[in-house]
Write a protein that holds these residues in place. Structure first.
Motif, short mmCIF file in Angstrom:
data_model
loop_
_atom_site.label_atom_id
_atom_site.label_comp_id
_atom_site.label_asym_id
_atom_site.label_seq_id
_atom_site.Cartn_x
_atom_site.Cartn_y
_atom_site.Cartn_z
N VAL A 29 31.22 38.62 41.50
CA VAL A 29 32.48 38.30 42.19
C VAL A 29 33.66 38.79 41.35
O VAL A 29 33.58 38.88 40.13
CB VAL A 29 32.62 36.79 42.48
N LYS A 30 34.73 39.09 42.04
CA LYS A 30 36.02 39.40 41.41
C LYS A 30 37.04 38.47 42.05
O LYS A 30 37.19 38.44 43.26
CB LYS A 30 36.40 40.85 41.65
N VAL A 31 37.74 37.71 41.20
CA VAL A 31 38.66 36.67 41.66
C VAL A 31 40.05 36.94 41.13
O VAL A 31 40.23 37.33 39.98
CB VAL A 31 38.17 35.28 41.20
N SER A 32 41.05 36.73 41.97
CA SER A 32 42.44 36.85 41.58
C SER A 32 43.05 35.44 41.49
O SER A 32 42.77 34.59 42.33
CB SER A 32 43.20 37.67 42.62
N TYR A 33 43.88 35.23 40.47
CA TYR A 33 44.52 33.93 40.28
C TYR A 33 46.01 34.16 40.07
O TYR A 33 46.41 34.96 39.22
CB TYR A 33 43.90 33.21 39.07
N ALA A 34 46.83 33.47 40.84
CA ALA A 34 48.29 33.64 40.77
C ALA A 34 48.86 32.91 39.55
O ALA A 34 48.43 31.81 39.21
CB ALA A 34 48.94 33.11 42.03
N THR A 35 49.82 33.56 38.91
CA THR A 35 50.51 32.95 37.77
C THR A 35 51.98 32.77 38.15
O THR A 35 52.44 33.30 39.15
CB THR A 35 50.43 33.84 36.51
N SER A 36 52.71 32.07 37.31
CA SER A 36 54.16 31.94 37.52
C SER A 36 54.92 32.77 36.50
O SER A 36 56.10 32.54 36.27
CB SER A 36 54.55 30.46 37.43
N VAL A 37 54.25 33.74 35.91
CA VAL A 37 54.86 34.60 34.89
C VAL A 37 55.39 35.86 35.58
O VAL A 37 54.63 36.55 36.25
CB VAL A 37 53.83 34.95 33.80
N ASN A 83 39.50 26.19 44.07
CA ASN A 83 40.01 26.09 42.70
C ASN A 83 41.29 26.88 42.49
O ASN A 83 41.69 27.12 41.35
CB ASN A 83 38.93 26.58 41.73
N GLY A 84 41.93 27.33 43.56
CA GLY A 84 43.22 27.99 43.45
C GLY A 84 43.16 29.49 43.30
O GLY A 84 44.18 30.12 43.03
N GLY A 85 42.00 30.09 43.47
CA GLY A 85 41.87 31.54 43.34
C GLY A 85 41.66 32.19 44.69
O GLY A 85 41.53 31.54 45.72
N VAL A 86 41.60 33.52 44.68
CA VAL A 86 41.35 34.30 45.89
C VAL A 86 40.22 35.26 45.57
O VAL A 86 40.29 36.01 44.59
CB VAL A 86 42.61 35.09 46.32
N LEU A 87 39.17 35.24 46.39
CA LEU A 87 38.04 36.14 46.20
C LEU A 87 38.44 37.54 46.64
O LEU A 87 38.80 37.76 47.79
CB LEU A 87 36.83 35.64 46.99
N ILE A 88 38.38 38.50 45.71
CA ILE A 88 38.75 39.87 46.02
C ILE A 88 37.53 40.65 46.49
O ILE A 88 37.59 41.36 47.48
CB ILE A 88 39.39 40.55 44.79
#
Length: 151
Positions: free
Chosen positions: A124-132, A108-113
């Motif tokens: 779970v802790k998930v990181s999601y990249a933004t374009s901001v 789904n476009g995230g990274v499991l931290i």
């Protein structure tokens, strides 16, 4: 040179170029410039350019804020899906729930931290990249597991 020359003093000594007094200079400038007479040609252009620049800056800030809110909501969804996938894997006994949660997050476009399993709950802790530019990534946490009956 005679004493009436602009570059001589009363004793007849030639001096360097004499600057006119400041009042005379100001009076000459005011005669040349017509801003006292209401001549403000070009001020509308400057005002218009400033108005367009301020509007553009505000639109960029609003767009970045909207994009950030969308990314936060998406990161929350990715974390929830990863936690549910891990909890289902734990409940069915299909292997390591953290691996299943990591696969769901990356799909789904995230990274499991981080991923922890305590009792039957998967955190779970998930990181999601933004374009901001001011917030290159957002991090969200989620927990999933079986709910005891009767509560």
């Amino acid at each position: 040179m005679d004493a009436d020359s602009p570059n001589t003093d009363s004793s007849g000594v030639v001096s360097a170029a004499v600057k006119p007094p400041r009042r005379k200079k100001l009076a000459r400038m005011l005669r040349r410039r017509a801003f006292w007479r209401g001549d403000d040609e070009g001020s509308g252009t400057v005002t218009g350019v400033m108005l367009v620049a301020v509007t553009a800056i505000l639109l960029v800030v609003i767009a970045m804020g909207g994009r950030l809110l969308i990314c936060i909501a998406h990161a929350r969804s990715v974390a929830d899906q990863a936690a549910i996938a891990g909890a289902i894997s734990e409940w069915k006994g299909e292997g390591d729930p953290c691996i299943r949660a990591g696969l769901a997050a990356s799909a789904n476009g995230g990274v499991l931290i981080s991923c922890t399993v305590k009792d039957d709950d998967v955190n779970v802790k998930v990181s999601y990249a933004t374009s901001v530019p001011v917030a290159p990534q957002v991090v969200r946490e989620a927990r999933a597991g079986p709910v005891p009956c009767g509560t």
